[in-house]
Design a protein around this motif. Structure first.
Motif: not given
Lengths: 431, 366
Positions: A312-313, A317, A374, A417, A419, A425
């Motif tokens: 992600p970035s 997202p 996660w 980043w 998160l 992010a």
């Protein structure tokens, strides 16, 4: 015929759009495209399955509907983007590769970032010539047809602008890896070794430097030491199998593997051999690195070991919530192959080896993945590349400690980043 | 039978397409010519004023009449005296702007070719409603012949007749002629190699600079808007926001001559003669206090007298000496750093990203 993907003209990066994150501006499109149907209540049949779709019932367009194929209209948000306020005018400006939309190692031709100093030269190949002059036994002129009769090579190389991540020298600024890291592309070139052409003309022993010069209205020129010119430089006319795109130097450009993008002169029309460097504008006023004592490094050619997590970035997202999660990104080094990439999810306190997948080639992008479960808590994502020379990607603080705040070029520091629990992010720096 | 029908039909269609495109092709060619204007002018949807006024609805516009653009006195006066842009006035203006409107600040030498002028006007007409109507009534301009593009291959010569040169390994290419090398090899080095014969004074350069450069770079080289700054910035290289100019940063005067000669004025490169380039270079040195007399004459002979103050502050790349480049160091993998990571900067706080296209002082891309 289907709708052509179009540049989203409304997307002007600004404080507001960056703050609200790629979520509204760019991510929204991605969510709509791939995330649909996620919110179905358990036990409800999915209409994507139970309803008859047009494409399942009616024939689509025939062959040749698009003689030169274009991406699906659902990918219309996958485009290069610029930051208009960076430069005075789009004719001498830059746009950025959407790294967060790509996978594997090859950048599609239409998405390779652009940097022009006097717009895109539209060169007629029939009227294009490459001249070699200066300290050679015989100055020569080649037509495009002549060039294509020399032995050819196919090589995959990354090109990174020395100013990539330059806006981040003073601290986190732009919210999106397209903007922080997108002056980067990776392409398979077909071309002739510069060495072969120089040998055809015969370099005199006094020849220690070459000048590579473009045919565009900026007359772009850079001095390159003869050792590099005779080593791996390529005079390329194809990218990813097809002719170079105009914005990448059609009909012919120079590739200077591992070295800063500005040296990869586009619309290449002349190579001069000399005994000293020329000290042209792009190697004096620009592309020199101002140090804290007010002095400046010159001829800082190599691009150092670097990596970034692309997903992600901020523009990409996580929309699936907790559970099995893939972190992916790219790593590269102007000094050779990437030996290893480490990923941290706690801001650099603990690191795990990432998995590199796909071809591992010298001076080419490497694709890495890190998969984990996660739990939905906020994370600080970082990646750190190590190349085959043993160089380790430094932190941004370490770079600033060595070079101060005004260096602009060659920022290969570790990107963080942040998160958040909602999957967004953000571009941050951590202690 | 059906096949034949389809065949004729497609020919008719093609013919029709070409016929209706007669005007469009003209304007298409004009779109390319417009690149010469695009550094300063925008046209089309959403076009804004740049260095020059936007050119939508230019047909029928009174010269110098856009309220939000700051024209020269000359252009405003021309409008007051009755100059209205139409096909004829544009034709004359674009051929020789400064002759047609004496004192115009449009720093553009003019278009040399008649067909370029006609085409660019046809292109501008597509953004002017009144002109579109006029064009529909009058006879259309002759269209360029359609280009056959199915195959780009040139006719083959009899292979056995090809002449093979002697040089090199593969015997490819041909010897470059001295005239050809002279036409392209215009680079200039710090030691003066490559300088053409010629000369120009600070005073001459000032006149040329005001005409050709000041619109973007400012009357004193201070830079209009976001265009590059060419002067000043002394003693700022260790400051928070260094200003890198010819005087404060550039190591060599030869770079000024080389760059201006090859790349400026922006949008009309290679239009300056050697004498003009010497004069402008002399003036840029003057704006940066490197020469002080207005009658100073820069020439291929006096060039070696000039050196720039920052020359000795450049040194070769020594990155590999930084601690960051230590090799064979196994980076920390576990429990690195002091305590848990905390955010010290975020795009949100340090965000110097301006809205839209406001002035922005942050690091550019250079």
């Amino acid at each position: 015929m289907s709708k052509q993907p179009q540049k989203n003209k409304n997307f002007v990066p600004s404080r507001r759009s960056f703050l609200q994150g790629g979520l509204t501006a760019a991510g929204g499109a991605a969510v709509a495209a791939i995330g649909g149907g996620a919110a179905l209540a358990a036990g409800t049949p999915d209409p994507a399955i139970t309803e008859l779709k047009d494409w399942n019932q009616y024939s689509g367009p025939g062959v040749d509907a698009a003689p030169y194929g274009v991406p699906s209209p659902f990918e219309a948000h996958v485009v290069r983007r610029d930051v208009p306020w960076l430069t005075a005018d789009p004719i001498s400006s830059i746009n950025f590769t959407p790294l967060h939309e790509l996978d594997g190692i090859i950048t599609p031709n239409g998405l390779c970032f652009e940097r022009h100093h006097s717009g895109v030269a539209e060169v007629d190949p029939a009227e294009h010539r490459l001249m070699i002059n200066g300290l050679v036994d015989k100055p020569l002129v080649f037509t495009m047809q002549d060039l294509m009769r020399f032995p050819r090579e196919n090589r995959v190389y990354f090109l990174e602008c020395a100013a990539n991540s330059g806006m981040e020298w003073r601290g986190a600024q732009l919210n999106g890896c397209q903007f922080t890291h997108g002056m980067l592309h990776n392409v398979m070139y077909t071309g002739v070794r510069l060495r072969t052409l120089l040998e055809e003309a015969g370099v005199k022993p006094a020849g220690k430097w070459i000048l590579a010069e473009g045919a565009d209205a900026s007359g772009m020129g850079r001095s390159i030491p003869i050792e590099k010119a005779l080593d791996d430089c390529l005079v390329a006319f194809k990218m990813n199998g097809e002719a170079l795109r105009p914005e990448q130097g059609y009909p012919v450009r120079l590739c200077v593997p591992g070295w800063e993008g500005n040296m990869w002169v586009k619309w290449l029309r002349r190579i001069e051999v000399g005994d000293k460097p020329w000290q042209l504008r792009e190697e004096t006023s620009k592309y020199t690195d101002l140090m804290p004592d007010g002095r400046a490094r010159r001829f800082t050619w190599a691009m150092d070991v670097k990596s970034v997590i692309t997903n992600p970035s901020p523009q990409a997202p996580i929309t699936h919530g907790r559970g099995h999660t893939i972190i992916t990104g790219v790593a590269w080094s102007g000094h050779g192959k990437i030996k290893r990439v480490d990923v941290s999810i706690d801001g650099g306190r603990n690191w795990q080896h990432a998995r590199i997948d796909g071809p591992s080639l010298s001076r080419s992008l490497h694709r890495f993945y890190y998969e984990f479960n996660w739990d939905g808590s906020p994370l600080y994502l970082q990646s750190r590349a190590i190349d085959e020379q043993g160089y380790v990607q430094p932190t941004k603080d370490a770079l600033r400690a060595a070079r101060g705040d005004n260096s602009i070029y060659h920022n290969n520091g570790i990107q963080t980043w942040y998160l958040k629990s909602n999957g967004e992010a953000e571009n941050v720096e951590v202690s | 039978m059906s096949k034949f029908l389809k065949f004729t039909a497609s020919i008719v269609l093609l013919g029709a397409a070409w016929a209706t495109n007669a005007n469009a092709q003209d304007a298409d060619a004009g779109e390319k010519v417009f690149r010469k204007c695009a550094a300063c002018h925008a046209v089309g949807e959403g076009a804004k004023n740049k260095v020059g006024p936007e050119l939508n609805e230019i047909f029928g516009r009174v010269a110098g009449s856009l309220e939000d653009f700051k024209y020269s006195k000359a252009m405003t006066k021309a409008g007051e005296e009755g100059l209205v842009w139409d096909h004829d006035s544009l034709t004359e203006y674009l051929a020789k702007p400064r002759d047609y409107v004496k004192g115009t600040k449009m720093a553009f030498a003019g278009l040399k070719k008649d067909d370029e002028i006609a085409n660019v006007i046809a292109y501008l007409a597509t953004f002017s409603e009144s002109a579109e109507q006029a064009a529909a009534e009058s006879e259309s301009a002759p269209a360029a012949a359609p280009v056959e593009t199915a195959s780009a291959a040139e006719p083959a010569v009899n292979a056995a007749d090809a002449v093979i040169p002697e040089h090199g390994v593969y015997h490819l290419g041909r010897e470059a002629l001295p005239e050809e090398i002279a036409a392209w090899d215009i680079d200039v080095r710090p030691d003066g190699v490559g300088l053409p014969v010629g000369s120009g004074t600070v005073a001459d350069g000032g006149v040329l600079y005001d005409e050709n450069c000041a619109v973007c770079h400012g009357v004193f080289g201070e830079g209009e808007g976001r265009w590059p700054v060419l002067s000043g910035g002394f003693d700022t290289l260790t400051a928070d926001r260094p200003v890198k100019t010819i005087g404060s940063y550039w190591p060599f005067a030869s770079t000024i001559f080389d760059y201006v000669h090859r790349a400026m004025p922006f949008g009309n490169a290679r239009s300056l003669s050697a004498d003009q380039t010497y004069a402008i270079t002399a003036y840029l040195l003057y704006l940066n206090d490197i020469v002080t007399e207005e009658d100073f004459e820069l020439s291929n002979e006096t060039f070696s007298e000039i050196s720039l103050p920052n020359e000795e502050n450049f040194y070769p790349d020594d990155r590999l000496e930084e601690a960051n480049f230590a090799t064979n160091v196994e980076p920390c993998m576990e429990n690195c750093g002091d305590g848990p990571a905390e955010i010290v900067m975020r795009a949100r706080i340090l965000d110097v990203t301006p809205d839209g296209d406001e002035e922005n002082g942050a690091g550019g891309i250079d």
